[in-house]
Design a protein around this motif. Sequence first.
Motif, PDB file in Angstrom:
ATOM      1  N   PHE A 217       8.081  -8.110  63.890  1.00  0.00           N
ATOM      2  CA  PHE A 217       9.320  -8.259  64.637  1.00  0.00           C
ATOM      3  C   PHE A 217       9.869  -6.878  64.987  1.00  0.00           C
ATOM      4  O   PHE A 217       9.443  -5.866  64.420  1.00  0.00           O
ATOM      5  CB  PHE A 217      10.365  -9.023  63.814  1.00  0.00           C
ATOM      6  CG  PHE A 217       9.884 -10.351  63.300  1.00  0.00           C
ATOM      7  CD1 PHE A 217       9.899 -11.468  64.115  1.00  0.00           C
ATOM      8  CD2 PHE A 217       9.400 -10.479  62.004  1.00  0.00           C
ATOM      9  CE1 PHE A 217       9.449 -12.689  63.656  1.00  0.00           C
ATOM     10  CE2 PHE A 217       8.954 -11.702  61.524  1.00  0.00           C
ATOM     11  CZ  PHE A 217       8.982 -12.811  62.366  1.00  0.00           C
ATOM     12  N   ALA A 218      10.823  -6.853  65.913  1.00  0.00           N
ATOM     13  CA  ALA A 218      11.488  -5.602  66.279  1.00  0.00           C
ATOM     14  C   ALA A 218      12.959  -5.876  66.522  1.00  0.00           C
ATOM     15  O   ALA A 218      13.318  -6.762  67.306  1.00  0.00           O
ATOM     16  CB  ALA A 218      10.850  -4.983  67.512  1.00  0.00           C
ATOM     17  N   ALA A 219      13.800  -5.136  65.830  1.00  0.00           N
ATOM     18  CA  ALA A 219      15.247  -5.243  66.009  1.00  0.00           C
ATOM     19  C   ALA A 219      15.718  -4.094  66.888  1.00  0.00           C
ATOM     20  O   ALA A 219      15.370  -2.933  66.648  1.00  0.00           O
ATOM     21  CB  ALA A 219      15.957  -5.196  64.661  1.00  0.00           C
ATOM     22  N   ILE A 220      16.493  -4.403  67.914  1.00  0.00           N
ATOM     23  CA  ILE A 220      17.062  -3.391  68.806  1.00  0.00           C
ATOM     24  C   ILE A 220      18.585  -3.507  68.711  1.00  0.00           C
ATOM     25  O   ILE A 220      19.171  -4.513  69.140  1.00  0.00           O
ATOM     26  CB  ILE A 220      16.599  -3.591  70.261  1.00  0.00           C
ATOM     27  CG1 ILE A 220      15.067  -3.595  70.327  1.00  0.00           C
ATOM     28  CG2 ILE A 220      17.168  -2.500  71.158  1.00  0.00           C
ATOM     29  CD1 ILE A 220      14.521  -3.912  71.699  1.00  0.00           C
ATOM     30  N   VAL A 221      19.211  -2.497  68.129  1.00  0.00           N
ATOM     31  CA  VAL A 221      20.658  -2.546  67.905  1.00  0.00           C
ATOM     32  C   VAL A 221      21.293  -1.248  68.397  1.00  0.00           C
ATOM     33  O   VAL A 221      20.645  -0.193  68.445  1.00  0.00           O
ATOM     34  CB  VAL A 221      20.984  -2.763  66.413  1.00  0.00           C
ATOM     35  CG1 VAL A 221      20.458  -4.108  65.929  1.00  0.00           C
ATOM     36  CG2 VAL A 221      20.417  -1.638  65.561  1.00  0.00           C
ATOM     37  N   SER A 222      22.566  -1.334  68.748  1.00  0.00           N
ATOM     38  CA  SER A 222      23.321  -0.169  69.212  1.00  0.00           C
ATOM     39  C   SER A 222      24.676  -0.140  68.530  1.00  0.00           C
ATOM     40  O   SER A 222      25.271  -1.188  68.229  1.00  0.00           O
ATOM     41  CB  SER A 222      23.509  -0.197  70.737  1.00  0.00           C
ATOM     42  OG  SER A 222      22.269  -0.089  71.412  1.00  0.00           O
TER      43      SER A 222
ATOM     44  N   ILE B  90      15.611   1.209  67.391  1.00  0.00           N
ATOM     45  CA  ILE B  90      14.558   0.191  67.491  1.00  0.00           C
ATOM     46  C   ILE B  90      13.792   0.226  66.178  1.00  0.00           C
ATOM     47  O   ILE B  90      13.102   1.206  65.862  1.00  0.00           O
ATOM     48  CB  ILE B  90      13.616   0.465  68.677  1.00  0.00           C
ATOM     49  CG1 ILE B  90      14.420   0.499  69.980  1.00  0.00           C
ATOM     50  CG2 ILE B  90      12.527  -0.608  68.746  1.00  0.00           C
ATOM     51  CD1 ILE B  90      13.583   0.857  71.198  1.00  0.00           C
ATOM     52  N   LEU B  91      13.925  -0.846  65.403  1.00  0.00           N
ATOM     53  CA  LEU B  91      13.357  -0.892  64.058  1.00  0.00           C
ATOM     54  C   LEU B  91      12.328  -2.018  63.962  1.00  0.00           C
ATOM     55  O   LEU B  91      12.693  -3.194  63.951  1.00  0.00           O
ATOM     56  CB  LEU B  91      14.470  -1.109  63.037  1.00  0.00           C
ATOM     57  CG  LEU B  91      14.124  -0.929  61.562  1.00  0.00           C
ATOM     58  CD1 LEU B  91      13.835   0.539  61.272  1.00  0.00           C
ATOM     59  CD2 LEU B  91      15.278  -1.411  60.687  1.00  0.00           C
TER      60      LEU B  91
ATOM     61  N   ASN C  20      23.814   1.093  62.379  1.00  0.00           N
ATOM     62  CA  ASN C  20      22.593   0.589  63.016  1.00  0.00           C
ATOM     63  C   ASN C  20      21.567   0.112  61.997  1.00  0.00           C
ATOM     64  O   ASN C  20      20.905  -0.915  62.200  1.00  0.00           O
ATOM     65  CB  ASN C  20      21.969   1.677  63.898  1.00  0.00           C
ATOM     66  CG  ASN C  20      22.587   1.730  65.284  1.00  0.00           C
ATOM     67  OD1 ASN C  20      23.197   0.762  65.730  1.00  0.00           O
ATOM     68  ND2 ASN C  20      22.438   2.855  65.964  1.00  0.00           N
ATOM     69  N   ARG C  21      21.426   0.845  60.891  1.00  0.00           N
ATOM     70  CA  ARG C  21      20.453   0.433  59.879  1.00  0.00           C
ATOM     71  C   ARG C  21      20.815  -0.920  59.277  1.00  0.00           C
ATOM     72  O   ARG C  21      19.948  -1.780  59.085  1.00  0.00           O
ATOM     73  CB  ARG C  21      20.333   1.501  58.781  1.00  0.00           C
ATOM     74  CG  ARG C  21      19.488   2.703  59.190  1.00  0.00           C
ATOM     75  CD  ARG C  21      19.096   3.516  57.965  1.00  0.00           C
ATOM     76  NE  ARG C  21      20.273   4.145  57.355  1.00  0.00           N
ATOM     77  CZ  ARG C  21      20.715   5.351  57.651  1.00  0.00           C
ATOM     78  NH1 ARG C  21      20.093   6.077  58.584  1.00  0.00           N
ATOM     79  NH2 ARG C  21      21.787   5.863  57.054  1.00  0.00           N
ATOM     80  N   ARG C  22      22.105  -1.094  58.987  1.00  0.00           N
ATOM     81  CA  ARG C  22      22.531  -2.386  58.433  1.00  0.00           C
ATOM     82  C   ARG C  22      22.300  -3.516  59.439  1.00  0.00           C
ATOM     83  O   ARG C  22      21.774  -4.577  59.083  1.00  0.00           O
ATOM     84  CB  ARG C  22      24.015  -2.324  58.041  1.00  0.00           C
ATOM     85  CG  ARG C  22      24.311  -1.502  56.803  1.00  0.00           C
ATOM     86  CD  ARG C  22      25.717  -1.780  56.299  1.00  0.00           C
ATOM     87  NE  ARG C  22      26.712  -1.408  57.303  1.00  0.00           N
ATOM     88  CZ  ARG C  22      27.301  -0.206  57.368  1.00  0.00           C
ATOM     89  NH1 ARG C  22      26.980   0.728  56.478  1.00  0.00           N
ATOM     90  NH2 ARG C  22      28.202   0.046  58.291  1.00  0.00           N
ATOM     91  N   SER C  23      22.680  -3.262  60.682  1.00  0.00           N
ATOM     92  CA  SER C  23      22.526  -4.300  61.702  1.00  0.00           C
ATOM     93  C   SER C  23      21.061  -4.613  61.957  1.00  0.00           C
ATOM     94  O   SER C  23      20.679  -5.779  62.129  1.00  0.00           O
ATOM     95  CB  SER C  23      23.202  -3.862  63.009  1.00  0.00           C
ATOM     96  OG  SER C  23      24.585  -3.699  62.842  1.00  0.00           O
ATOM     97  N   ALA C  24      20.219  -3.579  61.973  1.00  0.00           N
ATOM     98  CA  ALA C  24      18.796  -3.777  62.262  1.00  0.00           C
ATOM     99  C   ALA C  24      18.115  -4.554  61.145  1.00  0.00           C
ATOM    100  O   ALA C  24      17.297  -5.452  61.404  1.00  0.00           O
ATOM    101  CB  ALA C  24      18.105  -2.435  62.474  1.00  0.00           C
TER     102      ALA C  24
END
Length: 232
Positions: free
Chosen positions: A65-70, A85-86, A155-159
């Motif tokens: 999977f890939a998480a894209i957060v801002s 992008i994690l 961002n790390r928490r959200s990702a």
Amino acid sequence: MDASRLKRWAPWVAALAALVAGLLIGLALRADRGPAPEHDPRAIANRVLISVREQGRIVTYSARFAAIVSARESRLGMTAEKTLILPGTARYSVDLSRLRRQNLAWDAPTSTLTVTLPPLEIDGPQIDFGDVREYSDGGLLLALTDSGRTLDQANRRSAQDELMRQARAGTATHLAQDAAMRIVARAFALPLRSAGIDASVAVRFVDPAGREDASFLDRPVRIEDAVRNNAS
């Protein structure tokens, strides 16, 4: 089949091969301990259960999977934004050592063995650090304040939350459950049918409330159906 699909299904194939191999070895080793009556489906299922449990936790599926957060912050009349992008990989498994005899139910009128599996477990997602990407805007504010660190933490928490949400989403979970149910169904169906018992094997997952969450039915193939399928 392309390389990505082959890699994704590799755990399923490996788990099935390992389970069947372990099952056959286990049953062979127990042959000297007084075999169960040849045509007693309950006795055969109980013997298979012991060998299946010895396989422990099996990985049935893996997915990337890939998480894209801002995250954005405004200070001093300026705005800074960072995008992360994690990517991560989750592995889905079932701990077969948790199976007990009460997880098996034989229905004589329909010749169906029902196996209730322990809950599906998710390992990860494990972060693929080599493929992490980060983009930023508002360099002046980032240089003058600690906004960069604040945005990175957000961002790390959200990702990580987003990766776990994706891992628990319906598609991947259903594919993992389906693979697990097929593996277990075949593990029980093979010895039963080898003993001449024309049995179906139903495998299911139940939710915490005891309701059926997913199910799979392995039915014996009649000779006339197999001939018809090969001819079509």
